[in-house]
Design a protein around this motif. Sequence first.
Motif, PDB file in Angstrom:
ATOM      1  N   UNK A  57      11.110  -9.293  19.709  1.00 38.15           N
ATOM      2  CA  UNK A  57      10.369 -10.262  19.410  1.00 38.15           C
ATOM      3  C   UNK A  57      10.800 -11.857  19.336  1.00 38.15           C
ATOM      4  N   UNK A  58      11.847 -11.989  18.690  1.00 41.80           N
ATOM      5  CA  UNK A  58      12.460 -13.051  18.723  1.00 41.80           C
ATOM      6  C   UNK A  58      13.150 -13.574  19.857  1.00 41.80           C
ATOM      7  N   UNK A  59      13.825 -12.769  20.882  1.00 43.09           N
ATOM      8  CA  UNK A  59      14.417 -13.112  21.877  1.00 43.09           C
ATOM      9  C   UNK A  59      13.071 -13.483  22.903  1.00 43.09           C
ATOM     10  N   UNK A  60      12.099 -12.871  22.546  1.00 40.19           N
ATOM     11  CA  UNK A  60      10.799 -13.143  23.582  1.00 40.19           C
ATOM     12  C   UNK A  60      10.316 -14.490  23.580  1.00 40.19           C
ATOM     13  N   UNK A  61      10.483 -15.096  22.340  1.00 38.89           N
ATOM     14  CA  UNK A  61      10.185 -16.483  22.105  1.00 38.89           C
ATOM     15  C   UNK A  61      11.146 -17.495  23.029  1.00 38.89           C
ATOM     16  N   UNK A  62      12.252 -17.148  23.305  1.00 39.18           N
ATOM     17  CA  UNK A  62      13.355 -18.007  23.761  1.00 39.18           C
ATOM     18  C   UNK A  62      13.367 -17.540  25.302  1.00 39.18           C
ATOM     19  N   UNK A  63      12.632 -16.596  25.842  1.00 38.35           N
ATOM     20  CA  UNK A  63      12.898 -16.085  27.156  1.00 38.35           C
ATOM     21  C   UNK A  63      11.639 -15.278  27.854  1.00 38.35           C
ATOM     22  N   UNK A  64      10.948 -16.378  28.491  1.00 42.51           N
ATOM     23  CA  UNK A  64       9.631 -15.979  28.910  1.00 42.51           C
ATOM     24  C   UNK A  64       9.726 -14.972  29.752  1.00 42.51           C
TER      25      UNK A  64
END
Length: 321
Positions: A57-64
């Motif tokens: 979930x955290x990575x999703x915010x940085x990587x569309x």
Amino acid sequence: MSNSKIDISVVIPLFNEDESLPELVEWNCRVMEAHNFSFEIILIDDGSTDRSWEVIEELKKQTPQLRGIKFRRNYGKSAALNVGFEAAQGNVVITMDADLQDSPDEIPLLYSRIMDEKYDLISGWKKKRHDPFTKTLPTKLFNSATRRMSGIHNLHDFNCGLKAYRRDVIKNIEVYGEMHRYIPVLAKWAGFKKIDEQVVEHYPRKYGTTKFGLSRFINGFLDLLSILFVGKFSKRPMHFFGSMGVLSFFTGTVISIWLIGEKLYDISMGVKFRNATDQPLFFIALVAIVVGFQLFLTGFVAELVSRNSSERNNYQIEREV
């Protein structure tokens, strides 16, 4: 092949790999951007009990380009791959493990071999492995058995997690049980014949420990037998069960006729004869007839229900991002 706007889909099944995920995603993104690929990364959390989903979930915010799918419980690698394959939209689909032992730097060459050389599937070959002997020896035995039984003689490592597929391949195969080890075999039975391998770098595990136990070897062998049977007889199970049933029934019938004929001959000659039940052949004939009849019925029933299960790949997905 579909002309998707996405060049590459990277499908990564994972179970308790929260430490490796940030580095893995960053590494994949770096390679994709360096080669100007349009891409998506699909992480399938196979019921992890650590912080893997929170990290996703955290990575999703940085990587569309990142997509995450979370199972409610642990179903296994095959289930994760099957769901990932259904979600993938890229023209070429790359699979790799989440433990950083597979290198995203291999992706450009894998992509080129699929797109330019027109292969259907390229399987990685970890020629130099950084795994313990207890893992490498059984793997070599399975690979040897799979080559002999499947007829795919040009692959050394069927179970390598790093593979590249033409999109048509992953949309036309079904992965379940422990079948992820035999995806090249599944592809061959589905009619995709252009299969080759590529030597790939294999890195030592950086975080955590392996998630596979000894039971996977037993399950893998049983699934190999299953896939070979399904591949040859899924559309015609009567040919397998029926032929064995007819042979068994015919053998039992011939023995029975011979015993009856022997008895009638003894009667005509005035010779005292033994009861049929006193002879072992009587019971052999009886068993052969019964088994033959049962095998024939099994083939008939299998013909009716062959590969029509609607629940085989029904997995409970808890969340998606």
